[in-house]
Design a protein around this motif. Structure first.
Motif, PDB file in Angstrom:
ATOM      1  N   SER B 170      -7.896  61.807  33.017  1.00  0.00           N
ATOM      2  CA  SER B 170      -6.702  61.835  32.168  1.00  0.00           C
ATOM      3  C   SER B 170      -6.418  60.420  31.659  1.00  0.00           C
ATOM      4  O   SER B 170      -7.038  59.445  32.110  1.00  0.00           O
ATOM      5  N   LYS B 171      -5.483  60.303  30.741  1.00  0.00           N
ATOM      6  CA  LYS B 171      -5.296  59.067  29.971  1.00  0.00           C
ATOM      7  C   LYS B 171      -5.287  57.774  30.789  1.00  0.00           C
ATOM      8  O   LYS B 171      -5.953  56.822  30.467  1.00  0.00           O
ATOM      9  N   TRP B 172      -4.505  57.724  31.861  1.00  0.00           N
ATOM     10  CA  TRP B 172      -4.331  56.443  32.553  1.00  0.00           C
ATOM     11  C   TRP B 172      -5.276  56.259  33.734  1.00  0.00           C
ATOM     12  O   TRP B 172      -5.205  55.263  34.428  1.00  0.00           O
ATOM     13  N   SER B 174      -8.658  55.311  35.411  1.00  0.00           N
ATOM     14  CA  SER B 174      -9.792  54.467  35.018  1.00  0.00           C
ATOM     15  C   SER B 174     -10.755  54.290  36.186  1.00  0.00           C
ATOM     16  O   SER B 174     -10.570  54.853  37.268  1.00  0.00           O
ATOM     17  N   GLU B 313      -1.370  47.899  26.310  1.00  0.00           N
ATOM     18  CA  GLU B 313      -0.797  49.153  25.795  1.00  0.00           C
ATOM     19  C   GLU B 313       0.460  49.521  26.591  1.00  0.00           C
ATOM     20  O   GLU B 313       1.464  49.956  26.020  1.00  0.00           O
ATOM     21  N   GLU B 417       3.224  55.694  33.135  1.00  0.00           N
ATOM     22  CA  GLU B 417       4.212  56.355  32.275  1.00  0.00           C
ATOM     23  C   GLU B 417       5.611  55.764  32.460  1.00  0.00           C
ATOM     24  O   GLU B 417       6.464  55.859  31.570  1.00  0.00           O
TER      25      GLU B 417
END
Lengths: 162, 419
Positions: B170-172, B174, B313, B417
């Motif tokens: 998912s997006k965050w 890594s 970001e 988030e």
């Protein structure tokens, strides 16, 4: 080849940062490193350790950094041998390469306590806990490792071979 | 019986058609690495050699990155010692202030590490180059000295643990979250003396920088090396960065593994390792309220461009919380420049973070961010041992750049988030 002395006992995962904190790595002088050996886990170690004494620990001794300063500090502090249940692999190589005897022996790691008087016979690998009257069979050093240790390290050993 | 990827590379370097786990071999080296802490000890050992000289002046890399720019007089003496050695032996890959970066980000960027290489380095995070399909492992200074003199090293051939990587993160999430998850699962000695071999279709969903981060921390599970298959992304990276020919090795289909795990990237969450071991992991939803004093974003683990992009970001248009020191360290000069050109450094500075020259400094409690008694740091570095970043009563929490950046904004360990 034999050694005898008193035991300093530690637990699992004794890492190279507590064996010799990085704040002292601006020096590579063995004597200076020895003055700070084990400082962050046992402040009294350097005051109490005598030539010939042992470090005994549980799993994964020497984990973390590749700093050879860690076995150098231990050896220069006077420790004759480190016995542990297991060693981290870089520490294991480094100890042999600088001529610090180390033995993997889970039974000895369990059967030896702080302050016990211990004797190690490097030729046979037999570890004797004189305080408790117990003996343990550690792995005997292969001949080439004994030669490295007697030569005070890998480089002297390579020189002698040539 | 088949061989693992690591075993195949080692067999070739030893001139053997086959090797088995546990076998002792002598292998030819493609690169020998040292830094400003470990090299002086190696150079002192080199002086003891009766034979003079180094095996190959282009196959040695000396990087002044730990306590450089010199933090004190003793460190200056160490760097001077290495500088003089490099000049005497005409070492072509000597990197000093101005050219240097954190070694494990610098060497791949300079094209000095490619697939199929056998590399030793007197730094435990030398295992990083496994991301490119090389065998690379950390050793001590004496092994480095012997390697510089002879171009050879002895190895015990490792067995391996296989990780089948599937899914898409998912997006965050890594590479840092992947490797912290694995270390939490198998422990800091879970892979003692072994290789971590990564396979599977999920690898295509990991950037090169993710893979460098994962291979980098193989040592924190006790592993000898961590290694990835060479896919199109890795080949593109090598072609962009290196003139050197690379060689792709693949594990045999019948290779034997001690253990096998499946890692589903889609199920992973942001992960934090609590003091004082990298195995003390919690997912971000289990962390609770942990107030902090400092954030470090950088190191050989997480100081690459992707890491800085993610952190920027999260921090864009926001402010670092009052009384939090946030230190951002691009790992190399090139990364620094690219981060500047992309406007990332502006984002950090406007947020109230500082941007440092490349250095390993704070990661190992050297300088540039030492912690006082009782202080806590969220760090993208690789170790959180007792006293690692300063006072013996300080604490380090290991996390991804996304979590570290969010934590800098809120002043406590936070999900990206929330930042």
């Amino acid at each position: 080849m034999k050694a005898s002395g008193t035991v300093f006992k530690y637990g699992d995962n004794v890492d190279t940062d507590v064996i010799i904190p990085a704040r002292y790595l601006n020096s590579s002088d063995p004597k200076e490193l020895a003055e700070h050996c084990m400082e962050d886990i046992d402040k009294e170690f350097v005051n109490k350790v005598k030539a010939g004494d042992f470090i005994v620990a549980d799993k994964n001794f020497g984990c973390g950094s590749s700093r050879e300063h860690a076995p150098i500090a231990i050896k220069a502090a006077g420790v004759s041998c480190v016995i542990a249940e297991t060693f981290a692999r870089i520490f294991y190589r480094n100890a042999i390469n600088i001529g610090l005897p180390i033995i993997e022996c889970p039974e000895a790691a369990k059967g030896i306590e702080a302050g016990d008087e211990v004797e190690v016979d490097f030729d046979s690998g037999i570890i004797t806990n004189k305080t408790k009257g117990l003996t343990f069979q550690g792995q005997a050093f292969p001949e080439f490792m004994q030669k490295i240790i007697k030569s005070e390290g890998l480089i002297n050993y390579i020189n002698k071979k040539q | 019986m088949g061989m693992t990827m690591t075993q195949k590379i080692l067999a070739a370097a030893a001139g053997l058609s086959e090797v088995k786990a546990g076998q002792l071999i002598e292998a030819d080296l493609d690169l020998v690495l040292g830094n400003d802490i470990t090299s002086p000890v190696a150079i002192h050992e080199m002086d003891k050699f009766t034979a003079d000289g180094v095996f190959h002046k282009d196959k040695i890399a000396l990087v002044m990155d730990h306590f450089a720019p010199n933090k004190d007089i003793k460190s200056a003496q160490h760097c001077k010692c290495v500088r003089e050695f490099a000049a005497k032996h005409e070492i072509s890959n000597y990197f000093d202030v101005g050219e240097m970066g954190i070694e494990h980000a610098l060497l791949p960027e300079q094209g000095l590490t490619v697939a199929g290489d056998v590399i030793i380095g007197a730094d435990s995070h030398t295992c990083t180059y496994g991301a490119l399909g090389a065998f690379s492992t950390g050793v001590g200074s004496t092994d480095m000295a012997a390697g510089m003199a002879t171009g050879k090293a002895w190895f015990k051939v490792p067995s391996a643990i296989k990780f089948n990587v599937v899914g898409k993160p998912s997006k965050w999430v890594s590479g840092k979250d992947v490797i912290l998850h694995i270390i939490g699962m198998i422990g800091v000695d879970g892979a003692l003396y072994k290789s971590l071999e990564f396979v599977g279709e999920g690898i295509a969903n990991l950037t090169m920088d993710d893979r460098f981060t994962i291979a980098n921390m193989a040592i924190e599970a006790g592993a000898k090396n961590g290694i990835f298959p060479v896919d199109a992304l890795a080949e593109t990276y090598m072609k962009e960065h290196s003139q050197r020919a690379y060689k792709i090795y693949e594990a045999d289909e019948d290779a034997e593994y001690d253990e096998e795990y499946t890692i589903d990237l889609a199920t992973l969450k942001s992960t934090v390792a609590f003091p004082h071991l990298p195995e003390n992991t919690k997912t971000i939803d289990e962390v609770g309220e942990v107030k902090i004093d400092q954030v470090v974003i950088g190191s050989c683990t997480n100081g690459r461009l992707d890491d800085l992009r993610i952190a920027a970001e999260v921090m864009k248009g926001k402010k670092v919380a009052k009384n939090i020191r946030c230190i951002v360290i691009p790992a190399t000069q090139r990364i620094y420049l690219e981060a500047m050109e992309e406007g990332l450094l502006r984002t950090f500075i406007e947020a109230g973070a500082i941007v440092s020259t490349p250095t390993c400094g704070p990661c190992l409690g050297g300088y540039m961010g030492i912690l006082a008694e009782g202080e806590r740091c969220v760090s993208t570095t690789n170790r959180n041992f007792v006293g690692r970043m300063g006072h013996v009563e300080s604490e380090v929490y290991l996390a991804s750049p996304a979590v570290a950046a969010a934590s800098a904004i809120t002043g406590k360990i936070s999900a990206p988030e929330e930042g």
